[in-house]
Motif scaffolding. Structure first.
Motif, short mmCIF file in Angstrom:
data_model
loop_
_atom_site.label_atom_id
_atom_site.label_comp_id
_atom_site.label_asym_id
_atom_site.label_seq_id
_atom_site.Cartn_x
_atom_site.Cartn_y
_atom_site.Cartn_z
N LEU A 1 0.86 -1.31 -0.24
CA LEU A 1 0.22 0.08 -0.55
C LEU A 1 0.92 1.48 -0.61
N ASP A 2 1.71 1.29 0.34
CA ASP A 2 3.09 2.20 0.96
C ASP A 2 3.48 2.39 -0.91
N LYS A 3 3.70 1.67 -1.56
CA LYS A 3 4.26 1.75 -2.67
C LYS A 3 3.57 2.33 -3.85
N ILE A 4 1.86 1.88 -3.48
CA ILE A 4 0.74 2.09 -4.19
C ILE A 4 0.55 3.81 -4.50
N SER A 5 0.61 3.48 -2.64
CA SER A 5 0.03 4.95 -2.39
C SER A 5 1.38 6.41 -3.01
N ALA A 6 2.18 5.51 -3.13
CA ALA A 6 3.34 6.90 -3.66
C ALA A 6 3.58 7.42 -5.05
N SER A 7 2.81 6.31 -5.73
CA SER A 7 3.20 6.64 -7.09
C SER A 7 1.33 6.98 -7.49
N VAL A 8 0.43 6.82 -6.69
CA VAL A 8 -0.71 7.33 -6.62
C VAL A 8 -1.68 9.27 -6.52
N ARG A 9 -0.47 9.34 -5.53
CA ARG A 9 -0.48 10.14 -4.95
C ARG A 9 0.02 11.63 -5.48
N PRO A 10 0.17 11.80 -6.53
CA PRO A 10 0.53 13.17 -6.99
C PRO A 10 -1.08 13.68 -7.84
N ASN A 11 -1.79 12.66 -7.86
CA ASN A 11 -2.75 12.58 -8.50
C ASN A 11 -4.17 12.74 -8.02
N VAL A 12 -4.21 12.94 -6.47
CA VAL A 12 -4.99 12.35 -5.56
C VAL A 12 -5.06 13.75 -4.79
N THR A 13 -5.85 14.42 -4.48
CA THR A 13 -6.82 14.82 -3.30
C THR A 13 -7.84 14.61 -2.36
#
Length: 89
Positions: free
Chosen positions: A32-44
């Protein structure tokens, strides 16, 4: 003596099961940490409302072969909806 051996075996088995659960939880957390790190720039996230922005090079699902090809076949079954769907026809 036999009871002591059975208790020791049960304790070892409980320890192994706990270890497997801890490893599984840690694996999920790492993924989850890996996935959220890659998705975080596009999600607010604003007060429970999540906004997702598509990247500029995003392709529509239809150009990739349709929803079934992209996401797979659905395994969701709602028995109650079948009952009402028959009535509406």
């Amino acid at each position: 003596m036999n009871t002591k051996k059975l208790l020791e075996e049960a304790a070892v088995e409980a320890y192994r099961a706990g270890t497997q659960q801890r490893r599984a939880r840690q694996h999920v957390k790492n993924e989850l940490d890996k996935i959220s790190a890659s998705v975080r720039p596009n999600v607010t996230d604003n007060g429970g409302v999540v906004t997702v922005q598509k990247p500029a090079d995003a392709k529509p699902v239809s150009s990739l072969g349709g929803a079934t090809k992209v996401f797979g076949t659905s395994r969701i079954s709602i028995p109650e909806s079948r009952h009402y769907a028959k009535r509406s026809r």
